[in-house]
Design an enzyme around this catalytic site. Structure first.
Site, PDB file in Angstrom:
ATOM      1  N   LYS A  75      48.394  11.004  81.731  1.00 35.61           N
ATOM      2  CA  LYS A  75      48.180  11.999  83.004  1.00 35.61           C
ATOM      3  C   LYS A  75      47.049  11.418  83.752  1.00 35.61           C
ATOM      4  O   LYS A  75      45.902  10.958  83.020  1.00 35.61           O
ATOM      5  CB  LYS A  75      47.955  13.131  82.342  1.00 35.61           C
ATOM      6  CG  LYS A  75      47.779  14.166  83.169  1.00 35.61           C
ATOM      7  CD  LYS A  75      47.525  15.514  82.312  1.00 35.61           C
ATOM      8  CE  LYS A  75      47.144  16.683  83.428  1.00 35.61           C
ATOM      9  NZ  LYS A  75      47.117  18.074  82.737  1.00 35.61           N
TER      10      LYS A  75
ATOM     11  N   ASP B 115      36.320  14.513  73.343  1.00 35.44           N
ATOM     12  CA  ASP B 115      36.425  16.227  72.768  1.00 35.44           C
ATOM     13  C   ASP B 115      35.440  16.659  72.031  1.00 35.44           C
ATOM     14  O   ASP B 115      35.069  17.823  71.942  1.00 35.44           O
ATOM     15  CB  ASP B 115      37.864  16.545  72.518  1.00 35.44           C
ATOM     16  CG  ASP B 115      38.856  16.778  73.581  1.00 35.44           C
ATOM     17  OD1 ASP B 115      38.342  16.238  74.978  1.00 35.44           O
ATOM     18  OD2 ASP B 115      39.868  17.111  73.358  1.00 35.44           O
TER      19      ASP B 115
END
EC number: 2.7.2.1
Length: 399
Positions: free
Chosen positions: A15, A146
């Site tokens: 993505k 993250d």
């Protein structure tokens, strides 16, 4: 003026979003799915147009070539030289990375080494990094983790109550995930509330296919629901969330299809959660359709989902000793008004109250009533923008 690509690569997908920086203007976005199969799908969105093609993309290197060629083919860029930076979302940074870093050989090796902490994410991310470095070796590549935002947790929070040798020898501890999202929406919440972030106590709920809740004290993560891996926490789309660990050896002994712990963990990651309990779908829209049809399995899955989210939010009210706001974000958090209503209805004792006229599909902002002591906010997350910003920031340090 420069162009930066934010990349979120998985094992079979890539993505991407292309930004003009520092204006933070989105020039194009897309996704390449089913990498490794003969019917891969490449989707590009730009200038209000959508192009979709089915083709053979055998690996991440070919996926990156396809992405870059599409950017030129559709006139989004003239040459590769216009791209000055690429940022990669990395789910697990372990204890190696407390902040975003410029990529070198050692960084790539460490990302691959940490695959055990995020087996569904890190290997694909590493493949994406290697592909970009091969095709565009001279641009600045950055890894954004993250887990970095959660490195402010204290030791008594991130350690598990097991012998400490498992931490010292094997680094078994809580790492968390979705940190980029939690950081972004907390900053946006402070703007929305008109107060400094370092004065606020926030509970941020990233509710997508993956679900994580974070306790944010004065801008820092002090606790979060995901753990050693993103499997921990509330029930999710296909993940179980927290379960009694003794279930794992029990299932291996009872079910001949589950031959070892890896089989059970795979089931807990990919065949559980909303999809596993309902037998219908991991998509909340399908679950809500099941509610309307009075499907008992959909009702059960939904009730477990709401119950687990409420419990974590309640925990974090205790951790923070109160909160100024609850923030919903990500796919379901932003687009499932019924879920938000049912979660908050079960937390009214804390002084939260939703305005039903604001709690509708597509609304962003404060959805609480004027009388609500704890504000309830809906904020669209933008992890890609955070990644692009970090690329620009780190480019300045090496220029």
């Amino acid at each position: 003026m420069s162009k930066t690509i934010a990349i979120n690569a998985g094992s079979s997908s890539l993505k991407w979003q292309l930004y003009q920086m520092p204006e933070e203007k989105v020039l194009a976005q897309g996704i390449i799915e089913r990498i490794g199969l003969t019917d891969s799908i490449s989707t590009v969105k730009y200038d209000g147009k959508k192009e979709e093609h089915i083709l053979d993309i055998p690996d991440h290197t070919e996926a990156v070539k396809r992405l870059l060629n599409d950017l030129i083919h559709f006139g989004i860029i003239g040459t590769y030289d216009e791209i000055t930076g690429v940022g990669h979302r990395i789910v697990a940074g372990g204890e190696y990375f407390k902040e975003s870093v410029v990529v070198d050989d050692k960084v790539v090796e460490q990302v691959e080494e940490l695959a055990a902490l995020a087996p569904l994410h890190n290997p694909g991310a590493a493949a994406g990094i290697r592909a970009f470095r091969k095709i565009l070796p001279d641009i600045t590549s950055v890894c954004v983790f993250d887990t970095s935002f959660h490195t402010t947790m204290q030791k008594h929070t991130y350690l598990y109550p097991i012998p400490q040798k498992y931490y010292t020898d094997y680094k078994v501890r809580k790492y968390g995930a979705h940190g980029t999202s939690h950081k972004y929406v907390a900053e946006e919440a402070a703007k929305m509330l008109g107060r400094p972030l370092d004065e606020l106590k926030l509970i941020t709920a990233h509710v997508g296919n993956g679900v994580s809740i974070t306790a944010n004290y004065h801008g820092q993560s002090v606790d979060t629901s995901m753990g050693f891996t993103p499997l921990a926490g509330p029930m999710m789309g296909t993940r179980s969330g927290d379960i009694d660990p003794a279930i794992i050896p029990y299932l291996i002994a009872q079910d001949p299809e589950l031959k070892d712990a890896a089989d059970v963990v795979n089931m807990l990651n990919k065949q559980s959660g909303l999809g596993g309990v309902s037998g219908i779908s991991s998509d909340m829209r399908d679950i809500e359709a099941g509610l309307q049809a009075n499907n008992p399995d959909a009702v059960l899955a939904y009730n477990i989902f709401i119950d687990r989210i409420k419990k974590f939010i309640g925990q974090y009210f205790a951790v923070l000793n109160g909160a100024d706001a609850l923030v919903f974000t990500a796919g379901m958090g932003e687009n499932a008004p019924l879920m938000r209503q049912d979660v908050v209805n079960g937390l009214s004792w804390f002084g939260m109250e939703i305005d039903p006229e604001k709690n509708v599909f597509g609304y962003r902002g404060d959805i609480s009533t004027a009388a609500s002591k704890v504000k309830v906010l809906v904020i669209s997350t933008d992890e890609e923008l955070c990644i692009a910003r970090d690329v620009e920031r780190l480019k300045q340090t090496i220029s």
